[in-house]
Design an enzyme around this catalytic site. Structure first.
Site, mmCIF file in Angstrom:
data_model
loop_
_atom_site.group_PDB
_atom_site.id
_atom_site.type_symbol
_atom_site.label_atom_id
_atom_site.label_comp_id
_atom_site.label_asym_id
_atom_site.label_seq_id
_atom_site.Cartn_x
_atom_site.Cartn_y
_atom_site.Cartn_z
ATOM 1 N N LYS A 70 24.032 9.861 28.254
ATOM 2 C CA LYS A 70 24.424 10.779 29.317
ATOM 3 C C LYS A 70 23.964 10.208 30.652
ATOM 4 O O LYS A 70 22.810 9.800 30.786
ATOM 5 C CB LYS A 70 23.773 12.149 29.076
ATOM 6 C CG LYS A 70 23.901 13.133 30.228
ATOM 7 C CD LYS A 70 23.118 14.400 29.916
ATOM 8 C CE LYS A 70 23.100 15.354 31.097
ATOM 9 N NZ LYS A 70 22.291 16.557 30.830
ATOM 10 N N GLU B 143 21.318 19.172 21.910
ATOM 11 C CA GLU B 143 20.415 19.162 23.062
ATOM 12 C C GLU B 143 20.903 18.171 24.105
ATOM 13 O O GLU B 143 21.321 17.073 23.782
ATOM 14 C CB GLU B 143 19.006 18.780 22.622
ATOM 15 C CG GLU B 143 17.950 19.056 23.651
ATOM 16 C CD GLU B 143 17.689 20.537 23.850
ATOM 17 O OE1 GLU B 143 17.674 20.974 25.017
ATOM 18 O OE2 GLU B 143 17.506 21.252 22.850
ATOM 19 N N GLY C 210 16.000 22.657 28.883
ATOM 20 C CA GLY C 210 15.371 23.100 27.643
ATOM 21 C C GLY C 210 14.231 22.202 27.195
ATOM 22 O O GLY C 210 13.066 22.605 27.148
ATOM 23 N N GLY D 222 6.831 24.470 14.221
ATOM 24 C CA GLY D 222 7.430 23.145 14.067
ATOM 25 C C GLY D 222 8.541 22.953 15.072
ATOM 26 O O GLY D 222 8.339 23.092 16.277
#
Length: 519
Positions: free
Chosen positions: A73, A44, A341, A9
């Site tokens: 951002k 994140e 990532g 998941g």
């Protein structure tokens, strides 16, 4: 109709499931999730490419950001990478050469070093820098040249919450099972015929997608695909912390900051409800205990809980083998210096969707080999881009930083064997006399190089390029005046635009002051 079984998941699993549900509603999608799969909710930070994934799912900011404590951002900020506490930006968006001409920034830097120090390169070539420097939000392309709010703005958010939001809002047709996969049974072609969990239940599918994180249970475990380490990347540990806000309007900035430390660097990711901080370091140069002491000191004596994380850089030699595809950490990982990532996750999801759409689900070895080549190429490119940050830094104040001055990321013998960036770096950046003609493939390397004080155009080459006649000097001064005039106008305009926090409060969080205290 194809049967797709996603194992794992988290954000990668549910992002994959949501994409398939949205674009292939006729397929049978099953997701098998383990209670024991660890989750790293450290906050994140994404790149502008993340908008490609949102666009693929027809997602608007207002739909999901509030549920994920998301903020905006526009740039990656680097602090103390020269060891002197200075800061420079790596802004999103296309490089803009509007202020170029007979001379460019490098030559202006050599002619007028006080007016054009290292950290002004990003201002000269990308006015999105001013949004980062002032922490303002704007969508006006007239003042901010080349700025597209949809494509040049990324996000900070809680990746676990994003995965859960997709699960609840975009994956209603997914057959969700909680189980621990123990083995795979192969058919005569060497593909997985079905998986077996700890209770003996079987899971049949045409394709199995591995989203089990670092464990890589299918790709690395069952299929035995080797892991290729990226040895030149220096760090292998991280310590993460959740920091409460003291002043949200000031601290909720629209950049991710990387602050260089003696044995690594510290990330700062401002979410809506908290600040994510993390110390990425090398266990070769410090112990876990000393790293924690250093990190707490950097945080001003922070006494809260810390999360210690071990990782290794690298990738599986192939992301797609037989009928198994690795997405996310199961395929590969790079340290978060450039917010890579989730980047590999959503880009590989898009690639996979492309393959399934290209010929209405008909897939040959050509498609698989093409997928693997593009995934490997991108991982190598990002790896070499990250290496350059360290090798271009002028810091020598600790053994950690000295190591980068004693070896090169690429030797002369290896240069012709490299397929990605390093040859272009050496041939087209190191020896580039007019950076405005630099190829787009160099990407952000020019921002990093200039910010770290690495100038391909020296005073000697400036004398060569610019004839010391009255016209050339007058033209360079006109460019200085032109740049100053534009900068002054942009900053005057941005003074009237909302701060990042104020914009979010009104446009995303519905002026709900109480929501800011929900974790």
């Amino acid at each position: 109709m194809a049967r797709i079984c996603i194992v794992g998941g988290g954000s990668s699993g549910w992002m994959t499931a949501a994409a398939f549900c949205h674009l292939f509603p006729e397929h049978k999608i099953q997701l098998v999730e383990s209670y024991h799969q660890p989750k790293l909710s450290v906050g994140e930070s994404t790149l502008g490419h993340f908008n490609r994934y949102l666009d693929l799912l027809d997602l608007e900011d207002k739909e999901w950001m509030k549920a994920c404590n998301a903020t905006y951002k526009v740039s990656i900020q680097f602090t103390n990478w020269k060891g002197d506490g200075t800061t420079f930006q790596y802004p999103f968006g296309d490089t803009d050469y509007s202020d170029g001409g007979i001379v460019d920034w490098y030559h202006l830097h050599n002619l007028y070093p006080d007016e054009f120090p290292d950290n002004t390169f990003c201002e000269f070539y990308n006015p999105i820098t001013y949004l980062a420097q002032t922490n303002r939000v704007s969508g006006d392309r007239e003042y901010i040249r080349n700025f597209s709010p949809k494509w040049n703005r990324a996000y900070h958010f809680d990746s676990d919450k994003f995965g859960n939001w997709l699960k609840e809002n975009r994956c209603q047709s997914v057959e969700h099972t909680w189980a621990d996969i123990e083995k795979g049974v192969f058919n005569s072609d060497g593909e997985i015929d079905y998986l077996v969990d700890s209770q003996g239940l079987m899971y049949h599918a045409d394709y199995f997608i591995d989203c089990t994180g670092f464990k890589s249970a299918l790709l690395g475990g069952i299929m035995g695909v080797p892991h290729h380490d990226f040895k030149f990347l220096p760090n292998d540990r991280a310590i993460a912390a959740r920091i409460p806000y003291e002043n949200r309007r000031e601290q909720m900035v629209n950049t991710t900051d990387g602050y260089a430390m003696p044995e690594g660097w510290v990330w700062t990711i401002p979410l809506w409800n908290r600040i994510g901080k993390g110390y990425v370091y090398s266990s070769k140069f410090t112990t876990e205990e000393h790293a924690e002491e250093t990190f707490r000191g950097h945080l001003g004596g922070f006494e809260g809980d810390l999360q210690h994380i071990k990782f290794r850089h690298g990738k599986r030699t192939n992301a797609w083998v037989k009928n198994v595809i690795g997405i996310g950490l199961s395929q590969g990982f790079l340290e978060p210096l450039e917010s890579t990532g989730l980047f590999t996750t959503h880009e590989n999801i898009i690639r996979l969707i492309d393959v399934f759409q290209r010929r209405d689900g008909f897939i040959s070895k050509l498609d698989v080999d093409g997928f693997n080549h593009s995934v490997n190429f991108e991982m190598e490119a990002m790896k070499e881009f990250l290496e350059i940050h360290y090798y271009l830094s002028p810091r020598t104040d600790s053994p950690y930083w000295k190591q980068f001055h004693e070896k090169a990321p690429i030797t002369h013998e290896e240069m012709n064997d490299k397929i990605v960036r390093s040859p272009r770096l050496y041939q087209e950046l190191v020896h580039s006399w007019n950076i405005s003609n630099a190829p787009s493939a160099l990407g952000g390397t020019t921002y990093i190089a200039a910010g770290l004080g690495y100038h391909p155009c020296t005073k000697a080459t400036t004398r060569y390029v610019i004839n010391r006649d009255e016209y050339s000097l007058a033209e360079s001064r006109r460019q200085v005046d032109k740049h100053k005039h534009y900068k002054k106008g942009v900053l005057r305009y941005l003074e009237k635009q909302p701060l990042h926090y104020d914009y979010l409060l009104k446009n995303i969080y519905d002026n709900d002051e109480s929501f800011e205290f929900i974790s």
